[in-house]
Design a protein around this motif. Structure first.
Motif, PDB file in Angstrom:
ATOM      1  N   VAL A  69      22.066  14.139  59.252  1.00  0.00           N
ATOM      2  CA  VAL A  69      20.830  14.070  60.024  1.00  0.00           C
ATOM      3  C   VAL A  69      20.326  15.481  60.335  1.00  0.00           C
ATOM      4  CG1 VAL A  69      19.806  13.318  62.219  1.00  0.00           C
ATOM      5  CG2 VAL A  69      21.428  11.832  61.015  1.00  0.00           C
ATOM      6  N   ALA A  70      21.240  16.407  60.572  1.00  0.00           N
ATOM      7  CA  ALA A  70      20.875  17.753  61.032  1.00  0.00           C
ATOM      8  C   ALA A  70      19.852  18.481  60.161  1.00  0.00           C
ATOM      9  CB  ALA A  70      22.132  18.601  61.206  1.00  0.00           C
ATOM     10  N   PRO A  71      19.947  18.466  58.831  1.00  0.00           N
ATOM     11  CA  PRO A  71      19.000  19.271  58.046  1.00  0.00           C
ATOM     12  C   PRO A  71      17.679  18.579  57.708  1.00  0.00           C
ATOM     13  CG  PRO A  71      20.654  18.373  56.586  1.00  0.00           C
ATOM     14  CD  PRO A  71      21.038  17.958  57.997  1.00  0.00           C
ATOM     15  N   LEU A  72      17.442  17.385  58.210  1.00  0.00           N
ATOM     16  CA  LEU A  72      16.241  16.639  57.838  1.00  0.00           C
ATOM     17  C   LEU A  72      14.968  17.236  58.430  1.00  0.00           C
ATOM     18  CD1 LEU A  72      17.544  12.985  58.352  1.00  0.00           C
ATOM     19  CD2 LEU A  72      17.432  14.303  56.214  1.00  0.00           C
ATOM     20  N   SER A  73      13.866  16.989  57.769  1.00  0.00           N
ATOM     21  CA  SER A  73      12.550  17.373  58.291  1.00  0.00           C
ATOM     22  C   SER A  73      12.169  16.393  59.403  1.00  0.00           C
ATOM     23  CB  SER A  73      11.505  17.317  57.182  1.00  0.00           C
ATOM     24  OG  SER A  73      11.229  15.960  56.842  1.00  0.00           O
ATOM     25  N   PRO A  74      11.206  16.732  60.248  1.00  0.00           N
ATOM     26  CA  PRO A  74      10.770  15.790  61.281  1.00  0.00           C
ATOM     27  C   PRO A  74      10.335  14.434  60.720  1.00  0.00           C
ATOM     28  CG  PRO A  74       9.975  17.968  61.829  1.00  0.00           C
ATOM     29  CD  PRO A  74      10.581  18.056  60.435  1.00  0.00           C
ATOM     30  N   ALA A  75       9.640  14.428  59.598  1.00  0.00           N
ATOM     31  CA  ALA A  75       9.214  13.155  59.003  1.00  0.00           C
ATOM     32  C   ALA A  75      10.422  12.339  58.538  1.00  0.00           C
ATOM     33  CB  ALA A  75       8.265  13.410  57.830  1.00  0.00           C
ATOM     34  N   GLU A  76      11.418  12.994  57.983  1.00  0.00           N
ATOM     35  CA  GLU A  76      12.628  12.289  57.546  1.00  0.00           C
ATOM     36  C   GLU A  76      13.415  11.740  58.742  1.00  0.00           C
ATOM     37  OE1 GLU A  76      13.795  14.610  53.434  1.00  0.00           O
ATOM     38  OE2 GLU A  76      14.064  15.675  55.337  1.00  0.00           O
ATOM     39  N   VAL A  77      13.446  12.493  59.835  1.00  0.00           N
ATOM     40  CA  VAL A  77      14.133  12.023  61.043  1.00  0.00           C
ATOM     41  C   VAL A  77      13.438  10.779  61.580  1.00  0.00           C
ATOM     42  CG1 VAL A  77      14.703  12.577  63.446  1.00  0.00           C
ATOM     43  CG2 VAL A  77      15.070  14.281  61.658  1.00  0.00           C
ATOM     44  N   ARG A  78      12.120  10.791  61.623  1.00  0.00           N
ATOM     45  CA  ARG A  78      11.369   9.621  62.096  1.00  0.00           C
ATOM     46  C   ARG A  78      11.626   8.400  61.216  1.00  0.00           C
ATOM     47  NH1 ARG A  78       7.855  13.696  63.462  1.00  0.00           N
ATOM     48  NH2 ARG A  78       6.678  13.562  61.529  1.00  0.00           N
ATOM     49  N   GLU A  79      11.718   8.616  59.911  1.00  0.00           N
ATOM     50  CA  GLU A  79      12.005   7.502  58.999  1.00  0.00           C
ATOM     51  C   GLU A  79      13.412   6.953  59.239  1.00  0.00           C
ATOM     52  OE1 GLU A  79      11.691   4.454  56.551  1.00  0.00           O
ATOM     53  OE2 GLU A  79      10.037   5.716  57.235  1.00  0.00           O
ATOM     54  N   ARG A  80      14.367   7.831  59.486  1.00  0.00           N
ATOM     55  CA  ARG A  80      15.725   7.377  59.804  1.00  0.00           C
ATOM     56  C   ARG A  80      15.725   6.557  61.100  1.00  0.00           C
ATOM     57  NH1 ARG A  80      20.001  10.644  57.656  1.00  0.00           N
ATOM     58  NH2 ARG A  80      19.402  10.999  55.491  1.00  0.00           N
ATOM     59  N   ALA A  81      14.957   7.001  62.085  1.00  0.00           N
ATOM     60  CA  ALA A  81      14.866   6.259  63.350  1.00  0.00           C
ATOM     61  C   ALA A  81      14.275   4.876  63.101  1.00  0.00           C
ATOM     62  CB  ALA A  81      14.033   7.040  64.359  1.00  0.00           C
ATOM     63  N   ARG A  82      13.239   4.802  62.291  1.00  0.00           N
ATOM     64  CA  ARG A  82      12.612   3.509  61.972  1.00  0.00           C
ATOM     65  C   ARG A  82      13.618   2.593  61.290  1.00  0.00           C
ATOM     66  NH1 ARG A  82       9.090   0.561  62.404  1.00  0.00           N
ATOM     67  NH2 ARG A  82       7.460   1.854  63.221  1.00  0.00           N
ATOM     68  N   THR A  83      14.381   3.122  60.365  1.00  0.00           N
ATOM     69  CA  THR A  83      15.386   2.322  59.654  1.00  0.00           C
ATOM     70  C   THR A  83      16.484   1.840  60.601  1.00  0.00           C
ATOM     71  OG1 THR A  83      14.937   3.550  57.619  1.00  0.00           O
ATOM     72  CG2 THR A  83      17.032   2.377  57.739  1.00  0.00           C
ATOM     73  N   ALA A  84      16.856   2.655  61.567  1.00  0.00           N
ATOM     74  CA  ALA A  84      17.928   2.306  62.514  1.00  0.00           C
ATOM     75  C   ALA A  84      17.459   1.343  63.606  1.00  0.00           C
ATOM     76  CB  ALA A  84      18.484   3.572  63.155  1.00  0.00           C
ATOM     77  N   LEU A  85      16.164   1.257  63.832  1.00  0.00           N
ATOM     78  CA  LEU A  85      15.635   0.495  64.970  1.00  0.00           C
ATOM     79  C   LEU A  85      16.123  -0.956  65.033  1.00  0.00           C
ATOM     80  CD1 LEU A  85      13.826   0.828  67.481  1.00  0.00           C
ATOM     81  CD2 LEU A  85      11.976  -0.135  66.100  1.00  0.00           C
ATOM     82  N   PRO A  86      16.083  -1.737  63.958  1.00  0.00           N
ATOM     83  CA  PRO A  86      16.549  -3.131  64.080  1.00  0.00           C
ATOM     84  C   PRO A  86      18.003  -3.227  64.557  1.00  0.00           C
ATOM     85  CG  PRO A  86      15.328  -2.856  62.043  1.00  0.00           C
ATOM     86  CD  PRO A  86      15.533  -1.480  62.621  1.00  0.00           C
ATOM     87  N   GLY A  87      18.857  -2.354  64.079  1.00  0.00           N
ATOM     88  CA  GLY A  87      20.250  -2.355  64.527  1.00  0.00           C
ATOM     89  C   GLY A  87      20.376  -1.989  65.990  1.00  0.00           C
ATOM     90  N   ILE A  88      19.585  -1.032  66.441  1.00  0.00           N
ATOM     91  CA  ILE A  88      19.598  -0.613  67.839  1.00  0.00           C
ATOM     92  C   ILE A  88      19.171  -1.777  68.731  1.00  0.00           C
ATOM     93  CG2 ILE A  88      18.487   0.916  69.515  1.00  0.00           C
ATOM     94  CD1 ILE A  88      18.358   3.004  67.156  1.00  0.00           C
ATOM     95  N   VAL A  89      18.065  -2.414  68.369  1.00  0.00           N
ATOM     96  CA  VAL A  89      17.573  -3.551  69.143  1.00  0.00           C
ATOM     97  C   VAL A  89      18.617  -4.666  69.143  1.00  0.00           C
ATOM     98  CG1 VAL A  89      15.783  -5.342  69.265  1.00  0.00           C
ATOM     99  CG2 VAL A  89      15.147  -2.962  68.813  1.00  0.00           C
TER     100      VAL A  89
END
Length: 182
Positions: free
Chosen positions: A151-171
């Motif tokens: 996660v550390a070297p990702l661009s801001p757009a890539e971090v946001r996409e990772r967050a979107r992908t993780a969201l269903p699991g978080i919920v």
């Protein structure tokens, strides 16, 4: 200098009771979300994106952001108390190395023991460390969300996409499954 360290050879302490899980709400609507980041690169950006998505898609009411100063130390007791008093749910991350993944799991278990539903996020390369901490704390099988490493070297757009992908699991970790809530 370390103020506190997690001893992987000891049994749970500090009020963490094995098997303790906070009751889950049926929905996140109107909830105050605690976002507990560690000192890893992009952790705050990842959690901010999660918080924004929870507000936009699940109607959470507010966010309380806090940052641990050490990736290895457990959440400081005053911060645990503050977030437990101010928040309905907490999202913790991002475990993007072995020691911070173990620490994130320990933090998740501390919030659960305090009665606050927690969702921990770790990168998939460090599930062994996260699982080992759960086992040491008497919580074999503790559920958390994984995201692709790193996660550390990702661009801001890539971090946001990772967050979107993780969201269903978080919920899913923070709420009662729809069949159980009905």
């Amino acid at each position: 200098m370390f103020e506190a360290m997690i001893d992987p050879t000891s049994r749970p302490s500090g009020g963490v009771t094995p098997g303790a899980r906070a009751p889950r709400p049926a929905t996140l609507h109107g909830m105050v979300v605690g976002l507990l980041s560690n000192a890893k690169q992009n952790a705050e950006l990842f959690l901010d994106a999660v918080g924004e998505l929870l507000a936009a898609e699940h109607g959470t009411a507010d966010m309380v952001r806090r940052k641990k100063l050490s990736i290895t130390d457990p959440v400081p007791a005053p911060m645990l108390a503050e977030l437990s008093a101010a928040c309905d749910i907490v999202v913790i991350g991002v475990g993007d190395c072995g020691s911070c993944s173990a620490s994130a799991v320990a933090d998740g278990l501390a919030f659960e023991a305090a009665g606050i539903p927690a969702a921990v996020i770790c990168s998939d390369a460090f599930v062994a460390s996260a699982d080992a901490m759960a086992n040491v704390m008497g919580e074999s099988g503790y559920a958390y969300v994984t995201t692709a490493h790193p996660v550390a070297p990702l661009s801001p757009a890539e971090v946001r996409e990772r967050a979107r992908t993780a969201l269903p699991g978080i919920v899913g970790l923070l709420t009662v499954p729809a069949t159980a809530a009905a």
